[in-house]
Design a protein around this motif. Structure first.
Motif, PDB file in Angstrom:
ATOM      1  N   UNK A  32      81.170  -0.778 -24.046  1.00  0.00           N
ATOM      2  CA  UNK A  32      82.645   0.132 -23.582  1.00  0.00           C
ATOM      3  C   UNK A  32      83.248  -1.096 -22.888  1.00  0.00           C
ATOM      4  N   UNK A  33      84.968  -1.000 -23.722  1.00  0.00           N
ATOM      5  CA  UNK A  33      85.603  -1.379 -23.724  1.00  0.00           C
ATOM      6  C   UNK A  33      86.452  -1.147 -22.446  1.00  0.00           C
ATOM      7  N   UNK A  34      86.464   0.700 -22.768  1.00  0.00           N
ATOM      8  CA  UNK A  34      87.182   1.201 -21.502  1.00  0.00           C
ATOM      9  C   UNK A  34      87.688   2.907 -22.181  1.00  0.00           C
ATOM     10  N   UNK A  35      87.947   3.408 -21.109  1.00  0.00           N
ATOM     11  CA  UNK A  35      88.231   4.831 -21.879  1.00  0.00           C
ATOM     12  C   UNK A  35      89.961   5.147 -20.966  1.00  0.00           C
ATOM     13  N   UNK A  36      90.658   6.044 -22.160  1.00  0.00           N
ATOM     14  CA  UNK A  36      91.919   6.512 -22.263  1.00  0.00           C
ATOM     15  C   UNK A  36      92.061   7.589 -21.687  1.00  0.00           C
ATOM     16  N   UNK A  58     102.129  11.096 -25.931  1.00  0.00           N
ATOM     17  CA  UNK A  58     100.790  10.689 -27.233  1.00  0.00           C
ATOM     18  C   UNK A  58     100.599   9.163 -27.327  1.00  0.00           C
ATOM     19  N   UNK A  59     102.059   9.046 -27.227  1.00  0.00           N
ATOM     20  CA  UNK A  59     102.836   7.716 -28.052  1.00  0.00           C
ATOM     21  C   UNK A  59     101.941   6.272 -27.403  1.00  0.00           C
ATOM     22  N   UNK A  60     101.994   6.710 -25.860  1.00  0.00           N
ATOM     23  CA  UNK A  60     101.556   5.970 -24.851  1.00  0.00           C
ATOM     24  C   UNK A  60     100.012   5.870 -24.675  1.00  0.00           C
ATOM     25  N   UNK A  61      99.878   7.155 -24.864  1.00  0.00           N
ATOM     26  CA  UNK A  61      98.356   6.859 -25.404  1.00  0.00           C
ATOM     27  C   UNK A  61      98.082   6.328 -26.142  1.00  0.00           C
ATOM     28  N   UNK A  62      98.216   6.212 -27.464  1.00  0.00           N
ATOM     29  CA  UNK A  62      98.422   5.230 -28.568  1.00  0.00           C
ATOM     30  C   UNK A  62      98.238   3.841 -27.890  1.00  0.00           C
TER      31      UNK A  62
END
Length: 124
Positions: A32-36, A58-62
């Protein structure tokens, strides 16, 4: 084990769980590299303001997801709905990821353990 830098993730509208077989340089076992996670939009906003705020989130999330898959050569994206398609389109429009080989899948909600299993199965 593959010598390619591979990544996979499960994504929906609010959360992404990212799995890779590499750190920035070395190929290793999948982990697991991470959860966003992204914020949920407040329904009290006016419609236009809400849409604009949602697009920015959404852009920040991506972008945060993109940071976790940097240097990947191949990417498997799965999840419900159309989030995986939206992420693929965002990545392919980003110069850093324009040559990334991306495959899509569809799956229901998963926890980290099941995402890890799904990505390992996809690449085996």
């Amino acid at each position: 084990m593959s010598e390619k830098k591979l990544a996979g993730l499960w994504i929906d509208r609010q959360k992404a769980i990212v799995v890779t077989n590499h750190d920035s340089q070395d190929v290793s076992e999948f982990k697991i590299a991470g959860t966003v996670e992204t914020e949920v939009k407040d329904p009290k906003f006016y419609e236009q303001a809400a849409h604009s705020a949602e697009n920015k989130l959404r852009v920040q999330f991506f972008k945060e997801v993109g940071q976790l898959i940097t240097n990947s050569e191949e990417l498997f994206i799965t999840g419900p709905g159309i989030s995986q398609e939206e992420l693929r389109n965002y990545l392919l429009e980003t110069p850093q990821f324009k040559n990334l080989k991306i495959e899509l899948g569809v799956s229901q909600k998963m926890d980290e353990k099941n995402v890890l299993k799904e990505v390992i199965h996809h690449y085996s």
